[in-house]
Design an enzyme around this catalytic site. Structure first.
Site, PDB file in Angstrom:
ATOM      1  N   ASP A 179      27.139   9.200   0.855  1.00 46.29           N
ATOM      2  CA  ASP A 179      26.412   7.980   1.248  1.00 46.29           C
ATOM      3  C   ASP A 179      26.567   7.749   2.753  1.00 46.29           C
ATOM      4  OD1 ASP A 179      29.159   7.352   0.896  1.00 46.29           O
ATOM      5  OD2 ASP A 179      28.700   5.225   0.706  1.00 46.29           O
ATOM      6  N   HIS A 508      26.175  16.352  -3.811  1.00 50.73           N
ATOM      7  CA  HIS A 508      25.616  15.000  -3.701  1.00 50.73           C
ATOM      8  C   HIS A 508      25.923  14.520  -2.294  1.00 50.73           C
ATOM      9  CE1 HIS A 508      24.224  11.138  -5.354  1.00 50.73           C
ATOM     10  NE2 HIS A 508      25.123  10.573  -4.554  1.00 50.73           N
ATOM     11  N   ASP A 550      26.967  21.830 -10.467  1.00 49.93           N
ATOM     12  CA  ASP A 550      26.491  21.932  -9.082  1.00 49.93           C
ATOM     13  C   ASP A 550      25.065  21.388  -9.005  1.00 49.93           C
ATOM     14  OD1 ASP A 550      26.076  22.534  -6.440  1.00 49.93           O
ATOM     15  OD2 ASP A 550      25.750  24.683  -6.773  1.00 49.93           O
ATOM     16  N   GLU A 559      29.979  15.214  -5.419  1.00 50.31           N
ATOM     17  CA  GLU A 559      29.834  14.555  -4.117  1.00 50.31           C
ATOM     18  C   GLU A 559      30.862  15.175  -3.153  1.00 50.31           C
ATOM     19  OE1 GLU A 559      29.604  10.260  -4.247  1.00 50.31           O
ATOM     20  OE2 GLU A 559      29.253  10.116  -2.089  1.00 50.31           O
TER      21      GLU A 559
HETATM   22  O1  9MR Z   1      25.135   8.066  -3.754  1.00 48.58           O
HETATM   23  C1  9MR Z   1      26.127   7.196  -4.276  1.00 48.58           C
HETATM   24  C2  9MR Z   1      27.488   7.814  -4.114  1.00 48.58           C
HETATM   25  O2  9MR Z   1      27.806   7.918  -2.753  1.00 48.58           O
HETATM   26  C3  9MR Z   1      28.534   7.019  -4.868  1.00 48.58           C
HETATM   27  O3  9MR Z   1      29.773   7.702  -4.883  1.00 48.58           O
HETATM   28  C4  9MR Z   1      28.086   6.775  -6.301  1.00 48.58           C
HETATM   29  C5  9MR Z   1      29.064   5.904  -7.078  1.00 48.58           C
HETATM   30  O4  9MR Z   1      29.210   4.676  -6.491  1.00 48.58           O
HETATM   31  O5  9MR Z   1      26.827   6.157  -6.319  1.00 48.58           O
HETATM   32  C6  9MR Z   1      25.821   6.931  -5.718  1.00 48.58           C
HETATM   33  O6  9MR Z   1      24.642   6.221  -5.763  1.00 48.58           O
HETATM   34  C7  9MR Z   1      24.020   6.183  -7.043  1.00 48.58           C
HETATM   35  C8  9MR Z   1      24.125   4.779  -7.615  1.00 48.58           C
HETATM   36  O7  9MR Z   1      25.442   4.439  -7.877  1.00 48.58           O
HETATM   37  C9  9MR Z   1      23.292   4.687  -8.872  1.00 48.58           C
HETATM   38  N1  9MR Z   1      21.933   5.089  -8.622  1.00 48.58           N
HETATM   39  C10 9MR Z   1      21.812   6.473  -8.137  1.00 48.58           C
HETATM   40  C11 9MR Z   1      22.574   6.610  -6.833  1.00 48.58           C
HETATM   41  C12 9MR Z   1      22.538   8.060  -6.359  1.00 48.58           C
HETATM   42  O8  9MR Z   1      21.281   8.472  -6.077  1.00 48.58           O
HETATM   43  O1  9MR Z   2      36.773   8.254  -4.427  1.00 46.49           O
HETATM   44  C1  9MR Z   2      36.340   7.125  -5.160  1.00 46.49           C
HETATM   45  C2  9MR Z   2      36.809   7.258  -6.586  1.00 46.49           C
HETATM   46  O2  9MR Z   2      38.219   7.209  -6.631  1.00 46.49           O
HETATM   47  C3  9MR Z   2      36.205   6.161  -7.434  1.00 46.49           C
HETATM   48  O3  9MR Z   2      36.550   6.397  -8.779  1.00 46.49           O
HETATM   49  C4  9MR Z   2      34.700   6.154  -7.248  1.00 46.49           C
HETATM   50  C5  9MR Z   2      34.003   5.079  -8.050  1.00 46.49           C
HETATM   51  O4  9MR Z   2      34.323   3.825  -7.591  1.00 46.49           O
HETATM   52  O5  9MR Z   2      34.373   5.965  -5.898  1.00 46.49           O
HETATM   53  C6  9MR Z   2      34.840   7.001  -5.073  1.00 46.49           C
HETATM   54  O6  9MR Z   2      34.506   6.727  -3.743  1.00 46.49           O
HETATM   55  C7  9MR Z   2      33.129   6.742  -3.388  1.00 46.49           C
HETATM   56  C8  9MR Z   2      32.872   5.461  -2.640  1.00 46.49           C
HETATM   57  O7  9MR Z   2      33.002   4.371  -3.494  1.00 46.49           O
HETATM   58  C9  9MR Z   2      31.501   5.440  -1.966  1.00 46.49           C
HETATM   59  N1  9MR Z   2      31.297   6.611  -1.173  1.00 46.49           N
HETATM   60  C10 9MR Z   2      31.450   7.839  -1.936  1.00 46.49           C
HETATM   61  C11 9MR Z   2      32.859   7.925  -2.477  1.00 46.49           C
HETATM   62  C12 9MR Z   2      33.085   9.254  -3.173  1.00 46.49           C
HETATM   63  O8  9MR Z   2      32.431   9.363  -4.378  1.00 46.49           O
END
Ligand code: 9MR
Ligand code: 9MR
Length: 585
Positions: A179, A508, A550, A559
């Site tokens: 993100d 991701h 993947d 991610e």
């Molecule tokens: O892209 C987002 C990622 O960075 C986060 O770790 C993840 C969990 O918070 O969420 C991803 O975004 C998703 C969102 O939570 C739900 N809709 C789809 C998004 C990804 O395209």
């Molecule tokens: O690394 C984080 C993981 O421990 C959590 O379970 C998860 C859901 O809350 O979120 C991860 O962190 C994400 C952050 O919230 C948004 N940017 C992407 C991070 C990696 O997925």
């Protein structure tokens, strides 16, 4: 690329004909082994009784061996077979043949250098607010995104001097992950871990060059890269009271669009005790480390220390200012639904911050605070639990020798015993483990971000155990964890983009997804197997260690994130430093 086909092209005689489909069973470190390293591969099946190693250049047989053991997997009926070819120590490329499969491997000096360099370089690609230029980034160049010079105060962050809607400038720093937001908790944790390893191997980092814009100055590239994010972090401190905003974010995650196309407004949100303490810790640590680099960063060391002390004082006044995103969304608009990095226990952050402040200032008051909040056991470092980072501040062998204070020495003694107890337990079953590594032998080794937080961080912990005890077994097991990450695992992935023969192609990661380049940005460690499968994507398996896909949509297993990259930098740099022929330790 199909290496097997190349193999059959090169070495025709005695092998199955080209084109015939052969089993994919050999799992090994796809990046390389240094000459003296233990070298083990696993056949993901039973019934393989022997194996052969050929010199890839000449086709000559180098070794014929018997398999060593057949090990049942702890959570499934699968059994595997291990093959030890440690005696192959001449640098070169080889083929391993077993059970009808073939795999390539390489023996060379400093095999982990390429991993360490790529992992550090990956942070450059994550930089916000500046163009990523072709001379440093090659095909992954892109225009600047997210200048963050016009960031709004979210209503949750409003106070007497900064009102909701006021605009501040908070430029630079790294994108957190796949993100585009910037989070203090994860930023500080990532820098803290890398600065800890910097303290162990300053000479190693002094010689490392990864072709970033600052590579020609007098400061190690690692510290130049960290400074890019530290300078952003400084802007996240409220000048009025020293508290630190939890994150800089859009209300919701951006779509998969280029950074320069993003339109959503950006906000800083509520100041939190965890973000403020993580900030205090990392600024105190940076103050101590960057003192030696005043020429490139004039005034930074002193500024960082002032910022750290003010932050710590704010946290002491607001010990319960936890970040609770759901509660904030009840109270304020707009709702914020991006990463929460929420955490309702700040004792480990207090310990880390007090420890670093004592290290940097020598003030007795911080020592007392560190002792008061010190942990009673060792927990692998993670963004949510920074107690290990606090321990690392004390467990620098060079520093330990200089500590005169009895209280401090007593603290060091107990912290050392906790870390060594963890390490002893971690390695005890590794010889018999299905993948011949301490990591990956227990169901709890898998979850969101496990490869960095548990795999790589266990390797780094074992390096500390080795440095503190002098026992080689810890080091051997740290390399085994790295073997796991680089290919000796059930799915046979080298989990770092751009390295090895089979690595993730579809992380991701918005930057990789939108740059028009097929290959993902290199040097990134993916989150890894996660039986939680929270993204709802179809996974090939429900086994804990095979819950990985993947696929770009799989944010729960595929991610990438700065904290996992930091874990890879820490482990691979430490192990690269220790595997150099000249390494003293
Ligand atoms: O892209 C987002 C990622 O960075 C986060 O770790 C993840 C969990 O918070 O969420 C991803 O975004 C998703 C969102 O939570 C739900 N809709 C789809 C998004 C990804 O395209
Ligand atoms: O690394 C984080 C993981 O421990 C959590 O379970 C998860 C859901 O809350 O979120 C991860 O962190 C994400 C952050 O919230 C948004 N940017 C992407 C991070 C990696 O997925």
């Amino acid at each position: 690329m199909n290496n097997k086909l190349i193999c059959f092209g090169i070495i025709a005689g005695g092998l199955a004909a080209c084109g015939q489909s052969n089993p994919d069973i050999i799992r090994l470190n796809q990046v390389g082994y240094f000459p003296q390293q233990e070298k083990v591969a696993v056949a993901d099946t039973v019934g393989v009784t022997e194996f052969t190693v050929l010199n890839a250049a000449t086709g000559a047989e180098v070794l014929k061996g018997s398999t060593q053991a057949t090990v049942p997997n702890p959570w499934s009926s699968k059994t595997r077979t291990t093959m030890d070819f440690s005696s192959v120590s001449e640098p070169g490329q080889y083929w391993l043949l077993a059970g009808g499969d073939t795999a390539v491997f390489e023996v060379k000096e400093r095999p982990l250098q390429v991993v360490a360099d790529a992992a550090l370089k990956s942070f450059y690609y994550q930089r916000t607010g500046m163009p990523i230029e072709e001379q440093y980034a090659g095909q992954w160049n892109r225009p600047a995104g997210h200048p963050d010079t016009q960031v709004q105060i979210h209503p949750s962050a409003a106070g007497p001097s900064r009102k909701a809607g006021d605009v501040i400038s908070s430029p630079k720093g790294w994108y957190d992950a796949g993100d585009y937001n910037k989070y203090i908790v994860n930023s500080a944790y990532s820098i803290g871990l890398m600065q800890a390893v910097y303290r162990l191997f300053p000479d190693y980092f002094a010689q490392q060059k990864v072709n970033i814009p600052e590579s020609n100055n007098a400061t190690p590239d690692l510290l130049d890269e960290l400074y890019y994010n530290l300078s952003w972090m400084l802007t996240m401190q409220d000048p009025a009271d020293g508290g630190v905003y939890h994150k800089l974010t859009t209300p919701s995650f951006e779509a998969f669009i280029k950074p320069a196309d993003c339109q959503q407004p950006r906000y800083v949100v509520q100041k939190s005790v965890t973000a403020t303490l993580d900030f205090a810790a990392v600024m105190a640590q940076a103050s101590q480390i960057y003192k030696a680099f005043q020429k490139d960063y004039p005034g930074f060391s002193a500024k960082a220390l002032r910022a750290a002390e003010r932050a710590y004082a704010w946290a002491e006044k607001h010990p319960e200012a936890y970040y609770d995103q759901d509660a904030l969304n009840q109270q304020y608009d707009p709702d914020v639904t991006t990463g929460a990095y929420g955490d309702k226990d700040a004792s480990d952050e207090f310990f880390w911050a007090a420890s670093e402040l004592y290290y940097t200032t020598g003030k007795q008051s911080y020592l007392i605070k560190a002792v008061k909040s010190s942990p009673r056991s060792y927990t692998l470092p993670s963004w949510a639990n920074t107690s290990a980072l606090g321990m690392f501040a004390w467990l620098v062998p060079e520093r330990e020798k200089q500590l005169k204070d009895v209280v401090a020495s007593g603290l060091v003694g107990s912290l050392k015993s906790y870390l060594l107890a963890y390490a002893t337990d971690a390695v005890k079953d590794a010889n018999e483990a299905a993948f011949h590594a301490p990591y990956g032998d227990s169901e709890s080794d898998f979850g969101w971000g496990c490869l960095g937080e548990q795999g790589a961080n266990q390797a780094t912990t074992l390096v500390y155990a080795y440095l503190l005890s002098g026992k080689n077994n810890y080091l051997t097991n740290a390399y085994r964890d790295m073997d796991y990450l680089l290919g000796r695992n059930p799915l046979g992935y080298c989990f770092v983009t751009g390295l090895g023969t089979k690595s993730p192609l579809h992380p991701h990661h918005r930057l990789s997804a939108t740059d028009g380049v097929d290959a993902p940005i290199p040097g990134l460690l993916v989150g890894g197997p996660n039986p939680g499968q929270q993204d709802g994507v179809a996974y090939p398996s429900s086994l804990p260690d095979e819950s990985y896909v993947d696929a770009e949509e799989s944010y729960a297993s595929n991610e990438i994130a700065i904290n996992w990259s930091a874990a890879l930098v820490a482990a691979s740099s430490a192990l690269d430093a220790l595997s150099q022929p000249s390494a003293e330790k």
